[in-house]
Design a protein around this motif. Structure first.
Motif, short mmCIF file in Angstrom:
data_model
loop_
_atom_site.label_atom_id
_atom_site.label_comp_id
_atom_site.label_asym_id
_atom_site.label_seq_id
_atom_site.Cartn_x
_atom_site.Cartn_y
_atom_site.Cartn_z
N UNK A 48 -3.10 1.76 -1.07
CA UNK A 48 -3.54 1.84 -2.08
C UNK A 48 -4.63 3.45 -2.34
N UNK A 49 -4.38 3.40 -3.91
CA UNK A 49 -5.58 4.93 -3.85
C UNK A 49 -6.72 5.33 -3.33
N UNK A 50 -7.26 4.09 -3.01
CA UNK A 50 -9.44 4.08 -2.67
C UNK A 50 -8.90 4.59 -1.11
N UNK A 51 -7.66 4.87 -0.47
CA UNK A 51 -8.08 5.11 0.17
C UNK A 51 -7.70 4.95 2.04
N UNK A 52 -7.23 3.70 1.47
CA UNK A 52 -6.76 2.38 2.55
C UNK A 52 -4.98 2.12 3.00
N UNK A 53 -4.77 2.20 3.48
CA UNK A 53 -3.40 1.66 4.10
C UNK A 53 -3.22 0.37 5.43
N UNK A 54 -2.34 -0.82 5.09
CA UNK A 54 -2.42 -1.30 6.13
C UNK A 54 -1.17 -2.00 5.87
N UNK A 55 -0.27 -2.31 6.77
CA UNK A 55 1.18 -2.94 7.09
C UNK A 55 1.16 -3.26 8.40
N UNK A 56 1.33 -4.55 8.58
CA UNK A 56 1.89 -5.48 9.86
C UNK A 56 3.10 -5.68 9.69
N UNK A 57 3.69 -5.94 11.06
CA UNK A 57 5.97 -5.65 10.70
C UNK A 57 6.44 -6.33 12.20
N UNK A 58 7.14 -6.91 12.14
CA UNK A 58 8.37 -7.71 12.81
C UNK A 58 8.54 -6.60 13.95
N UNK A 59 8.83 -6.28 15.13
CA UNK A 59 8.74 -5.31 16.06
C UNK A 59 10.25 -4.79 15.87
N UNK A 60 11.19 -4.60 14.67
CA UNK A 60 12.47 -4.58 14.64
C UNK A 60 12.49 -3.54 13.51
N UNK A 61 13.46 -2.80 14.74
CA UNK A 61 14.23 -1.07 14.18
C UNK A 61 13.94 -1.21 12.78
N UNK A 62 14.96 -2.47 12.20
CA UNK A 62 15.50 -1.74 10.72
C UNK A 62 13.89 -1.97 9.48
#
Length: 146
Positions: free
Chosen positions: A3-17
């Protein structure tokens, strides 16, 4: 999620794709912050290297887990920086003499890089080089100190 409020967050599976999707989201977040291009590319490269290391090494030989990336904008009186943490819940494995360039890349692209390893996993914290504040009244890109 960015978002443009200054925060970024993501959680993803440890997969190269999954790395390609993560990079695109990080890029969108930095563009929304109007991050200067050269510094944006450096930040994406450094964070991508930390994520790639987590994907390739944290869960080797075990059940793949997740990689979590959290970024925040920090503004000072004359500049701003992004602080990004990359966290996995895997096990740190020594490189056994296989010396790569990952740490050199991260340190070359960022102002500061730190690594914390414990029983809960590994956390890499990356702090970008300072960039000017937006909207300076004098046109320099820096806001006047109060």
């Amino acid at each position: 999620m960015a978002d443009d409020s200054g925060f970024y967050s993501i959680r993803f599976g440890a997969d190269p794709v999954q790395l390609a999707f993560f990079r695109a989201g990080l890029d969108r977040w930095l563009q929304a912050l109007e991050w200067p291009e050269a510094e944006r590319v450096d930040a994406i490269l450094a964070v991508s290297e930390a994520c790639t290391n987590a994907v390739k090494h944290a869960y080797a030989g075990g059940v793949p887990g997740d990689v979590e990336v959290v970024g925040r904008l920090v503004a000072g009186p004359t500049h701003r920086q992004v602080v990004v943490t990359v966290r996995d819940e895997g096990v740190w494995r020594p490189d056994h003499g296989e010396k790569g360039y990952g740490m050199s890349v991260m340190r070359g692209c960022m102002d500061r890089v730190s690594i914390r390893r414990d029983d809960a996993g590994t956390t890499v914290t990356l702090v970008s080089v300072p960039v000017p504040l937006l909207g300076a009244p004098d046109g320099s890109g820096l806001a006047a100190a109060e």
